[in-house]
Design a protein around this motif. Structure first.
Motif, PDB file in Angstrom:
ATOM      1  N   LYS A 136       0.829  -1.203   0.000  1.00 24.26           N
ATOM      2  CA  LYS A 136       0.000   0.000   0.000  1.00 24.26           C
ATOM      3  C   LYS A 136       0.865   1.256   0.000  1.00 24.26           C
ATOM      4  O   LYS A 136       0.577   2.221  -0.694  1.00 24.26           O
ATOM      5  N   LYS A 137       1.967   1.209   0.748  1.00 20.85           N
ATOM      6  CA  LYS A 137       2.874   2.362   0.810  1.00 20.85           C
ATOM      7  C   LYS A 137       3.434   2.692  -0.572  1.00 20.85           C
ATOM      8  O   LYS A 137       3.481   3.850  -0.981  1.00 20.85           O
ATOM      9  N   LYS A 138       3.852   1.662  -1.319  1.00 23.77           N
ATOM     10  CA  LYS A 138       4.391   1.902  -2.667  1.00 23.77           C
ATOM     11  C   LYS A 138       3.304   2.336  -3.630  1.00 23.77           C
ATOM     12  O   LYS A 138       3.528   3.168  -4.506  1.00 23.77           O
ATOM     13  N   ARG A 139       2.108   1.767  -3.488  1.00 27.43           N
ATOM     14  CA  ARG A 139       0.998   2.153  -4.372  1.00 27.43           C
ATOM     15  C   ARG A 139       0.616   3.606  -4.178  1.00 27.43           C
ATOM     16  O   ARG A 139       0.253   4.292  -5.110  1.00 27.43           O
ATOM     17  N   GLU A 140       0.681   4.058  -2.947  1.00 30.15           N
ATOM     18  CA  GLU A 140       0.262   5.418  -2.646  1.00 30.15           C
ATOM     19  C   GLU A 140       1.371   6.430  -2.831  1.00 30.15           C
ATOM     20  O   GLU A 140       1.154   7.621  -2.676  1.00 30.15           O
ATOM     21  N   SER A 141       2.559   5.975  -3.163  1.00 29.99           N
ATOM     22  CA  SER A 141       3.670   6.882  -3.406  1.00 29.99           C
ATOM     23  C   SER A 141       3.422   7.634  -4.703  1.00 29.99           C
ATOM     24  O   SER A 141       3.363   7.045  -5.776  1.00 29.99           O
TER      25      SER A 141
END
Length: 142
Positions: free
Chosen positions: A114-119
């Motif tokens: 999720k962290k990478k997707r929301e970056s």
């Protein structure tokens, strides 16, 4: 110099510029990086141009749902004028509608955290790759 020359793509944004590059056979686009849209960004673009020696530059061109130009289009036009002052490569405007949403969905399907997707940085570079892949597919179909 080899006839195999890449194509580079910039997805201009007010905060970041997503960057994608094609393979040397100009078949596959891949996200490369993002550039902070700050005063020195043209130097970073010049470094990328010198490193990858592209044959063309593709620029994501923001049109609204009706295919008309809006405020964002004017900003991208100013970016294009700046690139034309610094580089002699052909510049191609390419419709970028829905690429950010498609990039977000693609990252979800790739099971990125999720962290990478929301970056936003990852999304900007992925959106640039989608814009460039659309252009590469069009070139192949001609």
């Amino acid at each position: 110099m080899s006839d195999l020359r890449r194509i580079i793509c910039f997805d201009y944004g007010s905060k970041r510029i997503g960057v994608a590059i094609s393979d040397p056979m100009v078949i596959i686009a891949q996200p490369l990086c993002f550039i902070e849209n700050k005063i020195n960004f043209i130097g970073q673009i010049e470094n990328l141009i010198n490193e990858y020696l592209p044959q063309e530059i593709v620029i994501g061109y923001p049109l609204n749902l009706k295919g008309e130009q809006g405020q964002k289009t004017k900003e991208v036009d100013q970016f294009i004028v700046l690139l034309e002052k610094h580089f002699t490569l052909p510049l191609i405007k390419w419709d970028e509608r829905f690429t950010t949403q498609i990039a977000t969905n693609s990252m979800r399907e790739m099971n990125l955290t999720k962290k990478k997707r929301e970056s936003r940085q990852n999304i900007d570079a992925m959106a640039a790759a989608l814009i460039l892949q659309g252009y590469l597919d069009y070139r192949k179909s001609r």
